[in-house]
Design a protein around this motif. Structure first.
Motif, PDB file in Angstrom:
ATOM      1  N   VAL A  93     -11.503   5.016  53.395  1.00  0.00           N
ATOM      2  CA  VAL A  93     -12.322   3.826  53.634  1.00  0.00           C
ATOM      3  C   VAL A  93     -13.475   4.184  54.567  1.00  0.00           C
ATOM      4  O   VAL A  93     -13.273   4.818  55.599  1.00  0.00           O
ATOM      5  CB  VAL A  93     -11.472   2.683  54.236  1.00  0.00           C
ATOM      6  N   GLY A  94     -14.691   3.835  54.174  1.00  0.00           N
ATOM      7  CA  GLY A  94     -15.867   4.096  55.001  1.00  0.00           C
ATOM      8  C   GLY A  94     -16.452   5.483  54.857  1.00  0.00           C
ATOM      9  O   GLY A  94     -17.466   5.793  55.468  1.00  0.00           O
ATOM     10  N   ASP A  95     -15.819   6.331  54.049  1.00  0.00           N
ATOM     11  CA  ASP A  95     -16.316   7.688  53.834  1.00  0.00           C
ATOM     12  C   ASP A  95     -17.669   7.693  53.135  1.00  0.00           C
ATOM     13  O   ASP A  95     -17.944   6.835  52.293  1.00  0.00           O
ATOM     14  CB  ASP A  95     -15.362   8.460  52.913  1.00  0.00           C
ATOM     15  N   ARG A  96     -18.463   8.695  53.473  1.00  0.00           N
ATOM     16  CA  ARG A  96     -19.688   8.967  52.721  1.00  0.00           C
ATOM     17  C   ARG A  96     -19.692  10.464  52.450  1.00  0.00           C
ATOM     18  O   ARG A  96     -19.706  11.268  53.382  1.00  0.00           O
ATOM     19  CB  ARG A  96     -20.912   8.571  53.535  1.00  0.00           C
ATOM     20  N   GLN A  97     -19.655  10.825  51.184  1.00  0.00           N
ATOM     21  CA  GLN A  97     -19.623  12.227  50.803  1.00  0.00           C
ATOM     22  C   GLN A  97     -20.807  12.518  49.885  1.00  0.00           C
ATOM     23  O   GLN A  97     -21.193  11.675  49.081  1.00  0.00           O
ATOM     24  CB  GLN A  97     -18.320  12.560  50.084  1.00  0.00           C
ATOM     25  N   THR A  98     -21.341  13.708  50.007  1.00  0.00           N
ATOM     26  CA  THR A  98     -22.484  14.119  49.200  1.00  0.00           C
ATOM     27  C   THR A  98     -22.105  15.374  48.423  1.00  0.00           C
ATOM     28  O   THR A  98     -21.500  16.292  48.982  1.00  0.00           O
ATOM     29  CB  THR A  98     -23.707  14.410  50.091  1.00  0.00           C
ATOM     30  N   PHE A  99     -22.494  15.396  47.146  1.00  0.00           N
ATOM     31  CA  PHE A  99     -22.265  16.556  46.293  1.00  0.00           C
ATOM     32  C   PHE A  99     -23.589  16.947  45.663  1.00  0.00           C
ATOM     33  O   PHE A  99     -24.415  16.103  45.335  1.00  0.00           O
ATOM     34  CB  PHE A  99     -21.240  16.240  45.192  1.00  0.00           C
ATOM     35  N   ARG A 100     -23.792  18.233  45.492  1.00  0.00           N
ATOM     36  CA  ARG A 100     -25.038  18.745  44.914  1.00  0.00           C
ATOM     37  C   ARG A 100     -24.716  19.444  43.592  1.00  0.00           C
ATOM     38  O   ARG A 100     -23.799  20.249  43.510  1.00  0.00           O
ATOM     39  CB  ARG A 100     -25.685  19.720  45.882  1.00  0.00           C
ATOM     40  N   ILE A 101     -25.513  19.108  42.576  1.00  0.00           N
ATOM     41  CA  ILE A 101     -25.398  19.744  41.268  1.00  0.00           C
ATOM     42  C   ILE A 101     -26.410  20.877  41.211  1.00  0.00           C
ATOM     43  O   ILE A 101     -27.569  20.702  41.583  1.00  0.00           O
ATOM     44  CB  ILE A 101     -25.684  18.732  40.144  1.00  0.00           C
ATOM     45  N   SER A 102     -25.967  22.036  40.756  1.00  0.00           N
ATOM     46  CA  SER A 102     -26.894  23.161  40.605  1.00  0.00           C
ATOM     47  C   SER A 102     -26.692  23.798  39.233  1.00  0.00           C
ATOM     48  O   SER A 102     -25.684  23.574  38.571  1.00  0.00           O
ATOM     49  CB  SER A 102     -26.687  24.196  41.717  1.00  0.00           C
ATOM     50  N   TYR A 103     -27.655  24.586  38.860  1.00  0.00           N
ATOM     51  CA  TYR A 103     -27.586  25.291  37.578  1.00  0.00           C
ATOM     52  C   TYR A 103     -28.058  26.717  37.812  1.00  0.00           C
ATOM     53  O   TYR A 103     -29.161  27.091  37.467  1.00  0.00           O
ATOM     54  CB  TYR A 103     -28.464  24.582  36.535  1.00  0.00           C
ATOM     55  N   GLN A 104     -27.204  27.518  38.481  1.00  0.00           N
ATOM     56  CA  GLN A 104     -27.588  28.880  38.857  1.00  0.00           C
ATOM     57  C   GLN A 104     -26.394  29.813  38.799  1.00  0.00           C
ATOM     58  O   GLN A 104     -25.672  29.880  39.775  1.00  0.00           O
ATOM     59  CB  GLN A 104     -28.168  28.890  40.267  1.00  0.00           C
ATOM     60  N   PRO A 105     -26.104  30.557  37.806  1.00  0.00           N
ATOM     61  CA  PRO A 105     -26.717  30.519  36.475  1.00  0.00           C
ATOM     62  C   PRO A 105     -26.019  29.526  35.552  1.00  0.00           C
ATOM     63  O   PRO A 105     -26.456  29.311  34.446  1.00  0.00           O
ATOM     64  CB  PRO A 105     -26.521  31.948  35.975  1.00  0.00           C
ATOM     65  N   MET A 106     -24.897  28.932  36.027  1.00  0.00           N
ATOM     66  CA  MET A 106     -24.182  27.943  35.209  1.00  0.00           C
ATOM     67  C   MET A 106     -24.105  26.631  35.968  1.00  0.00           C
ATOM     68  O   MET A 106     -24.241  26.595  37.186  1.00  0.00           O
ATOM     69  CB  MET A 106     -22.771  28.442  34.881  1.00  0.00           C
ATOM     70  N   LEU A 107     -23.866  25.562  35.247  1.00  0.00           N
ATOM     71  CA  LEU A 107     -23.733  24.229  35.826  1.00  0.00           C
ATOM     72  C   LEU A 107     -22.593  24.215  36.839  1.00  0.00           C
ATOM     73  O   LEU A 107     -21.498  24.682  36.565  1.00  0.00           O
ATOM     74  CB  LEU A 107     -23.477  23.243  34.690  1.00  0.00           C
ATOM     75  N   ASP A 108     -22.867  23.656  38.037  1.00  0.00           N
ATOM     76  CA  ASP A 108     -21.879  23.657  39.095  1.00  0.00           C
ATOM     77  C   ASP A 108     -22.066  22.417  39.964  1.00  0.00           C
ATOM     78  O   ASP A 108     -23.144  21.838  40.005  1.00  0.00           O
ATOM     79  CB  ASP A 108     -22.029  24.912  39.945  1.00  0.00           C
ATOM     80  N   ILE A 109     -21.021  22.009  40.674  1.00  0.00           N
ATOM     81  CA  ILE A 109     -21.079  20.910  41.634  1.00  0.00           C
ATOM     82  C   ILE A 109     -20.297  21.326  42.864  1.00  0.00           C
ATOM     83  O   ILE A 109     -19.212  21.906  42.753  1.00  0.00           O
ATOM     84  CB  ILE A 109     -20.543  19.593  41.037  1.00  0.00           C
ATOM     85  N   ARG A 110     -20.895  21.058  44.040  1.00  0.00           N
ATOM     86  CA  ARG A 110     -20.251  21.441  45.307  1.00  0.00           C
ATOM     87  C   ARG A 110     -20.543  20.409  46.380  1.00  0.00           C
ATOM     88  O   ARG A 110     -21.587  19.767  46.345  1.00  0.00           O
ATOM     89  CB  ARG A 110     -20.775  22.782  45.772  1.00  0.00           C
ATOM     90  N   PRO A 111     -19.641  20.303  47.371  1.00  0.00           N
ATOM     91  CA  PRO A 111     -19.945  19.420  48.509  1.00  0.00           C
ATOM     92  C   PRO A 111     -21.202  19.899  49.216  1.00  0.00           C
ATOM     93  O   PRO A 111     -21.518  21.091  49.219  1.00  0.00           O
ATOM     94  CB  PRO A 111     -18.725  19.586  49.415  1.00  0.00           C
ATOM     95  N   SER A 112     -21.942  18.961  49.803  1.00  0.00           N
ATOM     96  CA  SER A 112     -23.206  19.291  50.472  1.00  0.00           C
ATOM     97  C   SER A 112     -23.327  18.502  51.769  1.00  0.00           C
ATOM     98  O   SER A 112     -22.825  17.390  51.865  1.00  0.00           O
ATOM     99  CB  SER A 112     -24.379  18.966  49.539  1.00  0.00           C
ATOM    100  N   SER A 113     -24.025  19.066  52.731  1.00  0.00           N
ATOM    101  CA  SER A 113     -24.259  18.374  54.004  1.00  0.00           C
ATOM    102  C   SER A 113     -25.576  17.604  53.989  1.00  0.00           C
ATOM    103  O   SER A 113     -25.907  16.940  54.954  1.00  0.00           O
ATOM    104  CB  SER A 113     -24.264  19.379  55.158  1.00  0.00           C
ATOM    105  N   TYR A 114     -26.359  17.699  52.893  1.00  0.00           N
ATOM    106  CA  TYR A 114     -27.640  16.989  52.828  1.00  0.00           C
ATOM    107  C   TYR A 114     -27.909  16.453  51.432  1.00  0.00           C
ATOM    108  O   TYR A 114     -27.234  16.756  50.497  1.00  0.00           O
ATOM    109  CB  TYR A 114     -28.791  17.907  53.254  1.00  0.00           C
TER     110      TYR A 114
END
Length: 88
Positions: free
Chosen positions: A67-88
């Motif tokens: 409850v109240g969490d805010r999480q950010t994930f970044r999508i990248s394509y280097q060299p394959m499609l990927d998603i990872r947690p991010s601080s910005y």
């Protein structure tokens, strides 16, 4: 199908279900119930031609939402499609 930057949308998934279609430099916000969630990215299942969702390539990360969490994930394509947690 090939995913080419600037030409194709990406599918964003929550717990294995398509939740959004996003283009490069777009952001999406989800308000999720607390608990363990799988956040994923893959080819656009509604895309056509070179953007066809036939590839089935999907990347997922597990996260715990509180409850109240805010999480950010970044999508990248280097060299394959990927998603990872991010601080910005």
């Amino acid at each position: 199908g090939a995913v080419v930057a600037g030409q194709c949308y990406f599918g964003v998934y929550v717990d294995g279900k398509l939740a959004a279609r996003v283009d490069n430099d777009e952001k999406v916000t989800f308000y999720l119930k607390p608990g363990r969630r799988l956040i994923g990215v893959g080819t656009d299942p509604q895309g056509g031609g070179n953007c066809s969702g036939n590839s089935g390539h999907k990347r997922e990360v597990a996260t715990w939402v509180e409850v109240g969490d805010r999480q950010t994930f970044r999508i990248s394509y280097q060299p394959m499609l990927d998603i990872r947690p991010s601080s910005y």
